[in-house]
Motif scaffolding. Structure first.
Motif, mmCIF file in Angstrom:
data_model
loop_
_atom_site.group_PDB
_atom_site.id
_atom_site.type_symbol
_atom_site.label_atom_id
_atom_site.label_comp_id
_atom_site.label_asym_id
_atom_site.label_seq_id
_atom_site.Cartn_x
_atom_site.Cartn_y
_atom_site.Cartn_z
ATOM 1 N N GLY A 33 0.747 -1.340 0.038
ATOM 2 C CA GLY A 33 0.008 -0.166 0.352
ATOM 3 C C GLY A 33 1.099 1.193 0.416
ATOM 4 N N GLN A 34 1.005 2.591 -0.283
ATOM 5 C CA GLN A 34 1.214 3.480 -1.036
ATOM 6 C C GLN A 34 0.047 5.306 -0.875
ATOM 7 O OE1 GLN A 34 3.584 3.794 -4.529
ATOM 8 N NE2 GLN A 34 4.072 1.491 -3.772
ATOM 9 N N GLY A 35 0.582 5.788 -0.968
ATOM 10 C CA GLY A 35 -0.223 7.265 -1.046
ATOM 11 C C GLY A 35 0.127 7.419 -3.070
ATOM 12 N N PRO A 36 0.140 8.894 -2.983
ATOM 13 C CA PRO A 36 1.404 9.832 -3.843
ATOM 14 C C PRO A 36 2.499 9.371 -4.174
ATOM 15 C CG PRO A 36 -0.773 10.898 -3.220
ATOM 16 C CD PRO A 36 -0.367 9.678 -2.178
ATOM 17 N N ARG A 37 3.314 9.317 -5.140
ATOM 18 C CA ARG A 37 4.790 8.792 -4.820
ATOM 19 C C ARG A 37 5.295 10.196 -4.299
ATOM 20 N NH1 ARG A 37 5.987 4.088 -6.030
ATOM 21 N NH2 ARG A 37 8.083 4.544 -5.600
ATOM 22 N N ARG A 38 6.343 10.451 -2.994
ATOM 23 C CA ARG A 38 6.971 11.266 -3.535
ATOM 24 C C ARG A 38 8.162 11.167 -2.943
ATOM 25 N NH1 ARG A 38 4.566 11.863 3.328
ATOM 26 N NH2 ARG A 38 4.945 9.192 2.354
ATOM 27 N N VAL B 158 7.138 -8.211 9.257
ATOM 28 C CA VAL B 158 5.880 -8.153 9.363
ATOM 29 C C VAL B 158 5.064 -7.249 9.434
ATOM 30 C CG1 VAL B 158 4.029 -10.102 9.752
ATOM 31 C CG2 VAL B 158 6.100 -11.138 10.069
ATOM 32 N N ASP B 159 5.642 -6.530 10.343
ATOM 33 C CA ASP B 159 4.876 -5.359 10.638
ATOM 34 C C ASP B 159 5.488 -4.505 10.109
ATOM 35 O OD1 ASP B 159 2.896 -7.035 12.461
ATOM 36 O OD2 ASP B 159 4.890 -6.460 14.088
ATOM 37 N N ALA B 160 6.433 -4.076 9.525
ATOM 38 C CA ALA B 160 7.209 -2.814 9.138
ATOM 39 C C ALA B 160 6.092 -2.416 7.853
ATOM 40 C CB ALA B 160 8.698 -3.504 8.388
ATOM 41 N N PRO B 161 5.247 -2.921 7.120
ATOM 42 C CA PRO B 161 4.846 -2.061 6.035
ATOM 43 C C PRO B 161 3.871 -1.129 6.953
ATOM 44 C CG PRO B 161 5.006 -4.414 5.196
ATOM 45 C CD PRO B 161 4.959 -4.093 6.824
ATOM 46 N N ALA B 162 3.012 -1.536 7.874
ATOM 47 C CA ALA B 162 1.808 -0.400 8.536
ATOM 48 C C ALA B 162 2.518 0.275 9.084
ATOM 49 C CB ALA B 162 0.662 -1.794 9.425
ATOM 50 N N LEU C 155 6.995 1.821 -0.794
ATOM 51 C CA LEU C 155 5.560 2.490 -0.009
ATOM 52 C C LEU C 155 5.647 3.865 -0.339
ATOM 53 C CD1 LEU C 155 7.025 1.893 3.723
ATOM 54 C CD2 LEU C 155 5.546 0.261 2.807
ATOM 55 N N GLY C 156 6.724 3.645 -1.683
ATOM 56 C CA GLY C 156 5.715 5.052 -2.202
ATOM 57 C C GLY C 156 6.778 6.528 -2.183
ATOM 58 N N VAL C 157 7.944 5.396 -2.102
ATOM 59 C CA VAL C 157 9.127 6.840 -1.408
ATOM 60 C C VAL C 157 10.159 7.214 -1.999
ATOM 61 C CG1 VAL C 157 10.237 8.018 0.109
ATOM 62 C CG2 VAL C 157 7.828 7.547 1.051
ATOM 63 N N ASP C 158 10.637 7.732 -2.840
ATOM 64 C CA ASP C 158 11.815 7.798 -4.037
ATOM 65 C C ASP C 158 13.013 8.067 -3.812
ATOM 66 O OD1 ASP C 158 10.147 6.117 -5.783
ATOM 67 O OD2 ASP C 158 9.359 7.207 -6.344
ATOM 68 N N ASN C 159 14.086 7.646 -3.732
ATOM 69 C CA ASN C 159 15.541 8.796 -2.667
ATOM 70 C C ASN C 159 16.041 9.222 -3.821
ATOM 71 O OD1 ASN C 159 17.681 8.590 -1.143
ATOM 72 N ND2 ASN C 159 18.827 6.933 -2.130
#
Length: 248
Positions: free
Chosen positions: A137-142, A237-241, A169-173
């Motif tokens: 799951g991810q929102g708009p890319r940042r 296991v819990d990292a994404p949320a 997660l939608g975050v670009d380094n």
């Protein structure tokens, strides 16, 4: 062969494991705790871990490790020094070295490590971790920068596990294309890049609400758990949320 292509002669039954990597220590403790006999001083999970301590990842006490008579020592190509790995091998101790730069590599590497280095079955938490990251799951890319140290300022660069986690997660380094994996970048340049997000983990440098965000006035800063961002093990296991919540 381990992740580096080295042939490692592992006994048919493994009863004594020393881990020189915090995330691998947590992984073994969650899977075959009775086999874990040694870990570094930096191995902080699980809480209350009661095993022999063998100093740090970069300066392990080789004599103490040898005296523990491990069937295998678990190491990592990034976190542990080749001379230490070679010294243990010269002493007749099998050393299994992982190399992990992406989530997919983490899942595959851990699966092989437990099967061949630890001589045990695939842990249930590894299945749960793969499922959790199947559609994180991810929102708009940042865009983001990820400082890991200050004085001097250092950031996450190319080919890192951290960068892959954030990308999913939608975050670009912004420094993913840098020639170095952890480049030193002047603070003025970091601010001038105007990232949409500054990700501040609590390890290796312990950024806090009062130590870090003040260097990036006008920029959104997210304080996150370094364990969730950089460790490959049960924390996946819990990292994404948890990371989605922390990143905002």
């Amino acid at each position: 062969m381990d992740d580096t292509g080295a042939v490692v002669k592992i006994p048919g039954t493994v009863r004594r494991i020393v881990s020189l990597v915090p995330s691998l220590t947590e992984s073994v403790a969650a899977t075959v705790p009775e086999a874990l006999v040694g870990a570094t001083d930096w191995c902080s999970h699980p809480a209350g871990l009661d095993v022999a301590r063998v100093r740090g990842t970069k300066n392990p006490d080789l004599d103490a490790i040898i005296q523990l008579r491990p069937d295998v020592v678990l190491a990592n190509a990034e976190e542990n020094r080749p001379p230490d790995i070679e010294a243990l091998r010269q002493a007749g101790i099998p050393v299994w070295v992982t190399r992990i730069e992406t989530l997919e590599q983490a899942f595959a590497s851990l699966d092989r490590m437990f099967a061949y280095a630890c001589r045990t079955g695939r842990p249930g938490w590894l299945d749960a971790a793969e499922e959790a990251w199947r559609a994180p799951g991810q929102g708009p890319r940042r865009t983001a920068i990820v400082p890991i140290w200050r004085r001097p300022w250092m950031v996450v660069g190319r080919d890192t596990f951290t960068g892959d986690v954030l990308r999913r997660l939608g975050v670009d380094n912004l420094y993913a294309g840098h020639t170095e994996r952890y480049p030193k970048i002047p603070l003025a340049e970091l601010v001038e890049r105007r990232p949409e997000l500054v990700v501040l983990p609590d390890e290796p440098y312990a950024f806090t609400e009062t130590d870090g965000p003040e260097a990036f006035p006008g920029l959104d800063c997210a304080l996150v758990s370094g364990r969730l961002l950089t460790w490959y093990g049960p924390s996946l296991v819990d990292a994404p949320a948890l990371l989605r919540r922390a990143l905002g």
